[in-house]
Design an enzyme around this catalytic site. Sequence first.
Site, PDB file in Angstrom:
ATOM      1  N   GLU A  50      42.693  -0.707 -22.620  1.00 23.40           N
ATOM      2  CA  GLU A  50      42.392  -1.291 -23.929  1.00 23.40           C
ATOM      3  C   GLU A  50      42.786  -2.958 -23.672  1.00 23.40           C
ATOM      4  OE1 GLU A  50      43.760   2.632 -25.011  1.00 23.40           O
ATOM      5  OE2 GLU A  50      44.191   1.540 -23.391  1.00 23.40           O
ATOM      6  N   ALA A  97      38.540   5.506 -27.938  1.00 21.94           N
ATOM      7  CA  ALA A  97      38.127   5.561 -29.349  1.00 21.94           C
ATOM      8  C   ALA A  97      36.656   4.815 -29.094  1.00 21.94           C
ATOM      9  CB  ALA A  97      39.207   4.398 -30.162  1.00 21.94           C
ATOM     10  N   GLU A 102      45.556   9.169 -24.450  1.00 23.89           N
ATOM     11  CA  GLU A 102      46.472   9.497 -25.448  1.00 23.89           C
ATOM     12  C   GLU A 102      46.189  10.769 -26.197  1.00 23.89           C
ATOM     13  OE1 GLU A 102      47.254   5.063 -27.485  1.00 23.89           O
ATOM     14  OE2 GLU A 102      45.165   5.672 -27.294  1.00 23.89           O
ATOM     15  N   GLY A 156      42.026   6.157 -25.817  1.00 18.42           N
ATOM     16  CA  GLY A 156      42.415   7.087 -26.806  1.00 18.42           C
ATOM     17  C   GLY A 156      42.367   8.451 -26.155  1.00 18.42           C
TER      18      GLY A 156
HETATM   19  N1  T1G Z   1      33.102   3.643 -27.359  1.00 17.21           N
HETATM   20  C1  T1G Z   1      31.648   3.565 -27.800  1.00 17.21           C
HETATM   21  N2  T1G Z   1      30.773   3.386 -26.852  1.00 17.21           N
HETATM   22  C2  T1G Z   1      31.102   3.421 -25.540  1.00 17.21           C
HETATM   23  C3  T1G Z   1      32.490   3.730 -25.014  1.00 17.21           C
HETATM   24  C4  T1G Z   1      33.450   3.746 -26.175  1.00 17.21           C
HETATM   25  N3  T1G Z   1      34.811   3.726 -25.796  1.00 17.21           N
HETATM   26  N4  T1G Z   1      32.379   3.685 -23.574  1.00 17.21           N
HETATM   27  C5  T1G Z   1      31.033   3.694 -23.270  1.00 17.21           C
HETATM   28  N5  T1G Z   1      30.463   3.492 -24.311  1.00 17.21           N
HETATM   29  C6  T1G Z   1      28.851   3.452 -24.289  1.00 17.21           C
HETATM   30  C7  T1G Z   1      28.467   2.025 -23.715  1.00 17.21           C
HETATM   31  O1  T1G Z   1      28.352   1.212 -24.338  1.00 17.21           O
HETATM   32  C8  T1G Z   1      26.861   2.668 -23.107  1.00 17.21           C
HETATM   33  O2  T1G Z   1      26.103   2.597 -24.078  1.00 17.21           O
HETATM   34  C9  T1G Z   1      27.311   4.078 -22.770  1.00 17.21           C
HETATM   35  O3  T1G Z   1      28.380   4.540 -23.566  1.00 17.21           O
HETATM   36  C10 T1G Z   1      27.443   4.418 -21.105  1.00 17.21           C
HETATM   37  O4  T1G Z   1      28.646   3.772 -20.860  1.00 17.21           O
HETATM   38  C11 T1G Z   1      43.193   4.280 -29.632  1.00 17.21           C
HETATM   39  C12 T1G Z   1      42.210   1.809 -29.202  1.00 17.21           C
HETATM   40  C13 T1G Z   1      33.589   5.367 -19.620  1.00 17.21           C
HETATM   41  C14 T1G Z   1      33.819   4.356 -17.468  1.00 17.21           C
HETATM   42  O5  T1G Z   1      37.906   1.088 -22.965  1.00 17.21           O
HETATM   43  O6  T1G Z   1      35.041   2.061 -19.253  1.00 17.21           O
HETATM   44  O7  T1G Z   1      40.896   3.882 -26.904  1.00 17.21           O
HETATM   45  O8  T1G Z   1      24.545   0.889 -23.145  1.00 17.21           O
HETATM   46  O9  T1G Z   1      27.226   2.312 -19.153  1.00 17.21           O
HETATM   47  O10 T1G Z   1      29.047   3.032 -16.306  1.00 17.21           O
HETATM   48  O11 T1G Z   1      44.336   3.564 -28.077  1.00 17.21           O
HETATM   49  O12 T1G Z   1      32.034   3.240 -20.205  1.00 17.21           O
HETATM   50  O13 T1G Z   1      24.095   3.453 -23.173  1.00 17.21           O
HETATM   51  O14 T1G Z   1      24.045   2.418 -25.470  1.00 17.21           O
HETATM   52  O15 T1G Z   1      29.640   1.962 -19.364  1.00 17.21           O
HETATM   53  O16 T1G Z   1      29.188   5.462 -16.524  1.00 17.21           O
HETATM   54  C15 T1G Z   1      39.349   2.411 -24.513  1.00 17.21           C
HETATM   55  C16 T1G Z   1      35.344   2.062 -22.151  1.00 17.21           C
HETATM   56  C17 T1G Z   1      38.630   2.249 -25.792  1.00 17.21           C
HETATM   57  C18 T1G Z   1      36.571   2.864 -21.786  1.00 17.21           C
HETATM   58  C19 T1G Z   1      31.590   4.986 -18.180  1.00 17.21           C
HETATM   59  N6  T1G Z   1      38.302   3.097 -23.505  1.00 17.21           N
HETATM   60  N7  T1G Z   1      34.082   2.610 -21.237  1.00 17.21           N
HETATM   61  O17 T1G Z   1      31.226   3.975 -17.489  1.00 17.21           O
HETATM   62  O18 T1G Z   1      28.752   4.067 -18.478  1.00 17.21           O
HETATM   63  S1  T1G Z   1      40.073   1.577 -26.873  1.00 17.21           S
HETATM   64  C20 T1G Z   1      37.586   1.906 -22.947  1.00 17.21           C
HETATM   65  C21 T1G Z   1      34.213   2.442 -19.938  1.00 17.21           C
HETATM   66  C22 T1G Z   1      40.952   2.875 -27.256  1.00 17.21           C
HETATM   67  C23 T1G Z   1      43.137   3.800 -28.284  1.00 17.21           C
HETATM   68  C24 T1G Z   1      42.229   2.579 -28.053  1.00 17.21           C
HETATM   69  C25 T1G Z   1      32.955   3.137 -19.402  1.00 17.21           C
HETATM   70  C26 T1G Z   1      33.008   4.640 -18.760  1.00 17.21           C
HETATM   71  P1  T1G Z   1      24.632   2.195 -24.070  1.00 17.21           P
HETATM   72  P2  T1G Z   1      28.432   2.856 -19.421  1.00 17.21           P
HETATM   73  P3  T1G Z   1      29.447   4.148 -17.103  1.00 17.21           P
END
Ligand code: T1G
Length: 706
Positions: free
Chosen positions: A129, A63, A109, A106
């Site tokens: 999450e 998400a 999911e 997500g």
């Molecule tokens: N939402 C918004 N921005 C995100 C994002 C996300 N999920 N993931 C990454 N970014 C932005 C980050 O801030 C950065 O921005 C750029 O993307 C590159 O990220 C419904 C409730 C995927 C492994 O927890 O683990 O789903 O600084 O530098 O090292 O049940 O990002 O360039 O402006 O980290 O290559 C669950 C979170 C969400 C994954 C890539 N998902 N992301 O790593 O790049 S909750 C996560 C990561 C959810 C559902 C629930 C990593 C990555 P900027 P980066 P990276």
Amino acid sequence: MNELVSISHHADIAVVTISNPPVNALGPGVPEGIQSCIATAAADPGVSAIVVMGGGRTFIAGADIREFGKVVSGEKPRRSLLPFLLEIEDCAKPVVMAIHGTAFGGGLEVAMAGHYRVIAPAALVGQPEVKLGIIPGAAGTQRLPRLAGVAKAVEMCAFGEPMGAQEALALGIVDRIIEGDLTAGAVAFAREVAGHPPPKTRERTAKLRDADAEIFDRARQQARKTRRGQNAPLAAIEAVEAATKLPFEAGCAREAELFDECLYSTQSRALMHAFFAERAVSKIPDVPKDTPVSEIRRAAVIGAGTMGAGITMNYANAGIPVIVKETEQEALDRGMANIRRNYANTVKKGKLSQAGMDQRLDLITPRLTYDGFENADIIAEAVFEGMALKKQVFAEIDRIARPECILASNTSYLDVDEIASVTNRPEMVLGHHYFSPANVMRLLEIVRGRATSKAALATSMALAKRMNKIGVLAGNARGFIGNRMLGPYLREAQFLVEEGASVEDVNGALYDFGMAMGPLAMSDLAGLDVGWRARREFKHLEKPGVRVPLVADRLCEMGRYGQKTGRGWSRYDENRQASHDPETAALIEQVAREAGIGRRAILHQEIVERCIFALVNEGARVLGEGVALRASDIDVVYLNGYAFPAWRGGPMFYADAVGLGTVLARIQEWSACHGEDLWSPAPLLVELARSGGTFSGFDKRREVAG
Ligand code: T1G
């Protein structure tokens, strides 16, 4: 279809592609785009099956985390993804999810709502999450146990670690690994399954039957131990348990309740703050993104002591050939033995293969001379913490090193400009301050000297990423960010024992607050002699008549340096287990008596507040003076260098949560009680508290001001 999601056709197979860079997060418009593309394909008689995939570097990484803040603040309504996922699952034509990069949260999911999943060999899947203080909120805790089994689903949802393609295939989370062209492989797979009734994940209940209650008890125990103080892991376990007891819809409803409890909590706000704070640190306002970065092909390290050995391993771990130099054979042998031992331990834990260990050792060249230093792109100095020695070493390497070579000091306190002053290349000199153990701790303070070039900074930030470190820019003030703030924190801890709290009280109070260990236990681990030497080095800077802690010096004079001597603030057995030391307690009473310090019963709340607010107050100085660019950088330093609890967001975030007015009021009380010299409130703290401001608000203003 919309600008974020498009549809193309490979003969009778429709391919739905998501393009929402950088990580195809499920932001506004993405679920809608997927929904309408699938509906279009489902209604198209020429289409027999559908493939869904991510454009760019990844499948859906979850998400859009930025949206949660708007939901919590009431700016946006909470929107459930469940109906959208049921529509995918109820599609009459097979929907094949093609995963590359990451399918996280997500993203997984969505993939599990599809009928089949194929994956690229290097891709990762996971439910991270809990690392954001929430739980899967789109039926992940209900569909994952149906695919992977209950035990694995509990582990994945409660601890949030990613999983590779091979294991995901073995568990049944995915159906095939596609070598080579993923699109072609997914289309071929879709053609194979076309015409067969698509299996719905929610109806696959066989694996729910092996739900032994012990699985949940064991997971709760482990979560309480390894995720101490955090609520989300326990909520995730409860949600998966609900999947084994309730029908799908009721299970989803229970998941949604638990999700909301987590989402509207300070813990999740703190962990989401930490997520974005960690990603903001590499942005230096006056160092543009296109600043040239030099390539680091060869490195050299001076000093093979504990820090030098760890730093050497960081270069080897990043695949960079590295020379490590010592002055004597014995010291060099000790350093190399330490490196081998560290690698062997990692192999034993199964976190590195023997081949990987050998490869890294092959990259390390031990030396007693500067031979080869003339070819290095960077030289890291990690010698004894004394200015005279550092200046001697920098004068030497300045003469040997190539003009483009960066010279980085691992000093933890000393003036980088003074070190640079003995070289002819101050623009190439800066601090690379690692944290012990340097090969483990992710934090790297990158200390900017007066003359340090933007290219040297940009190169250092890139190197930190390559070493899987978090590089945080720090100004060249004594102790930079972390150690400077640590001073008042440790000072208060020591004053509190002089005033009547026991060593165990002080350690226990901060441990209960969430610190990995109490301040006195941390000093015993680091070695009391380190601070003792620094106090003697900077004695001339002490203000006459201002109270200083008295006991630590006495312990050091008795040769009690903490864990390494078996005695310090506490007593340590051969397994380094701490226990109460009555002699230290007696010494504390004696010192207090001699100094005329009154002793009283002290509550845990006062212990926590005096230590943490001392940290915050000095942090506000560091921020106000520009030694740190952002309050969130300070939080990143404390989360990754000093084991501050991530679910509290860091000292500055915590202060905002408490309220800067409250923090200031306490500090003013202590200032009146203990004196202005010890507790004068930082000007920035006063300004923000009086204006109802916050540190995060200050960051935003500074960012806009550029
Ligand atoms: N939402 C918004 N921005 C995100 C994002 C996300 N999920 N993931 C990454 N970014 C932005 C980050 O801030 C950065 O921005 C750029 O993307 C590159 O990220 C419904 C409730 C995927 C492994 O927890 O683990 O789903 O600084 O530098 O090292 O049940 O990002 O360039 O402006 O980290 O290559 C669950 C979170 C969400 C994954 C890539 N998902 N992301 O790593 O790049 S909750 C996560 C990561 C959810 C559902 C629930 C990593 C990555 P900027 P980066 P990276």
